[in-house]
Motif scaffolding. Structure first.
Motif, short mmCIF file in Angstrom:
data_model
loop_
_atom_site.label_atom_id
_atom_site.label_comp_id
_atom_site.label_asym_id
_atom_site.label_seq_id
_atom_site.Cartn_x
_atom_site.Cartn_y
_atom_site.Cartn_z
N LEU A 21 52.91 58.81 31.52
CA LEU A 21 52.10 57.80 30.83
C LEU A 21 51.32 57.03 31.89
O LEU A 21 51.77 56.90 33.03
CB LEU A 21 52.97 56.81 30.05
N ARG A 22 50.17 56.51 31.48
CA ARG A 22 49.39 55.66 32.35
C ARG A 22 49.17 54.32 31.66
O ARG A 22 48.52 54.27 30.61
CB ARG A 22 48.04 56.30 32.67
N LEU A 23 49.72 53.30 32.24
CA LEU A 23 49.55 51.95 31.71
C LEU A 23 48.34 51.29 32.35
O LEU A 23 48.03 51.53 33.52
CB LEU A 23 50.80 51.09 31.98
N SER A 24 47.68 50.45 31.57
CA SER A 24 46.54 49.69 32.07
C SER A 24 46.78 48.21 31.82
O SER A 24 47.41 47.83 30.84
CB SER A 24 45.26 50.13 31.38
N CYS A 25 46.23 47.41 32.70
CA CYS A 25 46.27 45.96 32.53
C CYS A 25 44.90 45.41 32.87
O CYS A 25 44.39 45.66 33.97
CB CYS A 25 47.32 45.33 33.43
N GLU A 26 44.33 44.70 31.93
CA GLU A 26 43.01 44.10 32.16
C GLU A 26 43.16 42.59 32.22
O GLU A 26 43.75 41.98 31.34
CB GLU A 26 42.04 44.49 31.06
N ALA A 27 42.61 42.03 33.28
CA ALA A 27 42.63 40.58 33.46
C ALA A 27 41.27 40.02 33.09
O ALA A 27 40.24 40.51 33.57
CB ALA A 27 42.98 40.22 34.90
N ASN A 77 41.77 35.64 45.81
CA ASN A 77 42.61 36.65 46.44
C ASN A 77 43.87 36.87 45.61
O ASN A 77 44.96 36.49 45.99
CB ASN A 77 42.98 36.21 47.85
N TYR A 78 43.72 37.48 44.48
CA TYR A 78 44.85 37.55 43.57
C TYR A 78 45.69 38.79 43.78
O TYR A 78 45.28 39.77 44.37
CB TYR A 78 44.40 37.42 42.11
N VAL A 79 46.91 38.68 43.26
CA VAL A 79 47.93 39.72 43.33
C VAL A 79 48.31 40.10 41.90
O VAL A 79 48.48 39.22 41.06
CB VAL A 79 49.17 39.21 44.08
N MET A 80 48.44 41.37 41.64
CA MET A 80 48.88 41.82 40.33
C MET A 80 50.11 42.70 40.48
O MET A 80 50.27 43.38 41.50
CB MET A 80 47.76 42.58 39.62
N ALA A 81 50.92 42.70 39.47
CA ALA A 81 52.17 43.46 39.54
C ALA A 81 52.61 43.93 38.17
O ALA A 81 52.16 43.40 37.14
CB ALA A 81 53.27 42.60 40.17
N ALA A 95 56.22 47.39 40.59
CA ALA A 95 55.23 47.62 41.65
C ALA A 95 54.22 46.49 41.65
O ALA A 95 54.00 45.84 40.63
CB ALA A 95 54.52 48.95 41.43
N GLY A 96 53.61 46.27 42.82
CA GLY A 96 52.61 45.22 42.92
C GLY A 96 51.53 45.58 43.91
O GLY A 96 51.73 46.41 44.80
N ILE A 97 50.37 44.95 43.75
CA ILE A 97 49.24 45.25 44.61
C ILE A 97 48.51 43.96 44.94
O ILE A 97 48.30 43.11 44.08
CB ILE A 97 48.30 46.28 43.93
N SER A 98 48.14 43.83 46.21
CA SER A 98 47.34 42.71 46.67
C SER A 98 46.06 43.27 47.26
O SER A 98 46.10 43.97 48.28
CB SER A 98 48.08 41.89 47.73
N TRP A 99 44.94 42.96 46.60
CA TRP A 99 43.70 43.49 47.11
C TRP A 99 43.26 42.78 48.39
O TRP A 99 42.75 43.40 49.29
CB TRP A 99 42.60 43.36 46.05
N SER A 100 43.49 41.50 48.45
CA SER A 100 43.02 40.75 49.63
C SER A 100 43.79 41.15 50.88
O SER A 100 43.22 41.20 51.97
CB SER A 100 43.17 39.25 49.38
N GLN A 123 57.67 58.26 42.05
CA GLN A 123 57.60 58.57 40.62
C GLN A 123 56.44 57.83 39.96
O GLN A 123 55.75 58.36 39.09
CB GLN A 123 58.91 58.19 39.95
N PHE A 124 56.23 56.57 40.35
CA PHE A 124 55.16 55.76 39.79
C PHE A 124 54.12 55.47 40.88
O PHE A 124 54.46 55.37 42.06
CB PHE A 124 55.70 54.41 39.29
N THR A 125 52.88 55.31 40.45
CA THR A 125 51.81 54.95 41.37
C THR A 125 51.00 53.80 40.78
O THR A 125 50.51 53.89 39.65
CB THR A 125 50.88 56.14 41.63
N ILE A 126 50.84 52.74 41.56
CA ILE A 126 50.03 51.61 41.13
C ILE A 126 48.66 51.72 41.75
O ILE A 126 48.51 52.16 42.89
CB ILE A 126 50.71 50.27 41.51
N SER A 127 47.65 51.35 40.99
CA SER A 127 46.29 51.36 41.50
C SER A 127 45.48 50.34 40.71
O SER A 127 45.99 49.73 39.77
CB SER A 127 45.67 52.75 41.39
N GLY A 128 44.24 50.19 41.10
CA GLY A 128 43.43 49.23 40.36
C GLY A 128 41.99 49.22 40.80
O GLY A 128 41.61 49.87 41.77
N ASP A 129 41.23 48.48 40.05
CA ASP A 129 39.82 48.28 40.35
C ASP A 129 39.61 46.78 40.44
O ASP A 129 39.54 46.10 39.41
CB ASP A 129 38.95 48.91 39.26
N ASN A 130 39.50 46.29 41.65
CA ASN A 130 39.41 44.85 41.88
C ASN A 130 38.19 44.25 41.20
O ASN A 130 38.27 43.19 40.58
CB ASN A 130 39.39 44.59 43.38
#
Length: 124
Positions: free
Chosen positions: A18-24, A31-35, A49-54, A67-74
């Motif tokens: 499955l691929r989950l999406s989160c839209e802010a 400089n935000y962090v998402m998880a 999992a968490g990601i910090s773009w800054s 098993q899981f991969t986090i990614s995003g479009d800043n």
């Protein structure tokens, strides 16, 4: 104010993906962090999992590495969680979280905004 909306949950068989999406939306600037966190019935919420773009950092809980991969479009305020080889124990409500400060935190206290969550159910 920031609003987070998750999507992509559902019912899948063991071994599926499955691929989950989160839209802010809202004032998700800086400089935000998402998880991603998850909470199974009768259990505490746990960091996934968490990601910090800054700071260009990504962290995973030990139980999902590989098993899981986090990614995003800043620029689009989007975050994803690709979940492969799903197992029944991955069944939970998955929620995304955001903070405008600091680095990836592995506890709920590190985040200021939360989505409503999306249910992931893995059948055996």
């Amino acid at each position: 104010q920031v609003q987070l909306v998750e999507s992509g949950g559902g019912l899948v068989q063991t071994g599926g993906s499955l691929r989950l999406s989160c839209e802010a939306s809202g004032r998700a600037w800086g400089n935000y962090v998402m998880a991603w966190f998850r909470q199974a019935p009768g259990k505490e919420r746990e960091f996934v999992a968490g990601i910090s773009w800054s700071r260009d950092t990504i962290e995973y809980a030990d139980f999902v590495k590989g098993q899981f991969t986090i990614s995003g479009d800043n620029e689009k305020n989007l975050m994803y969680l690709q979940m492969n080889s799903l197992k029944p124990e991955d069944t939970a409500v998955y929620s995304c979280a955001l903070t405008r400060w600091g680095d990836v935190a592995t506890t709920s206290k590190g985040y200021d905004y939360w989505g409503q969550g999306t249910q992931v159910t893995v059948s055996s």
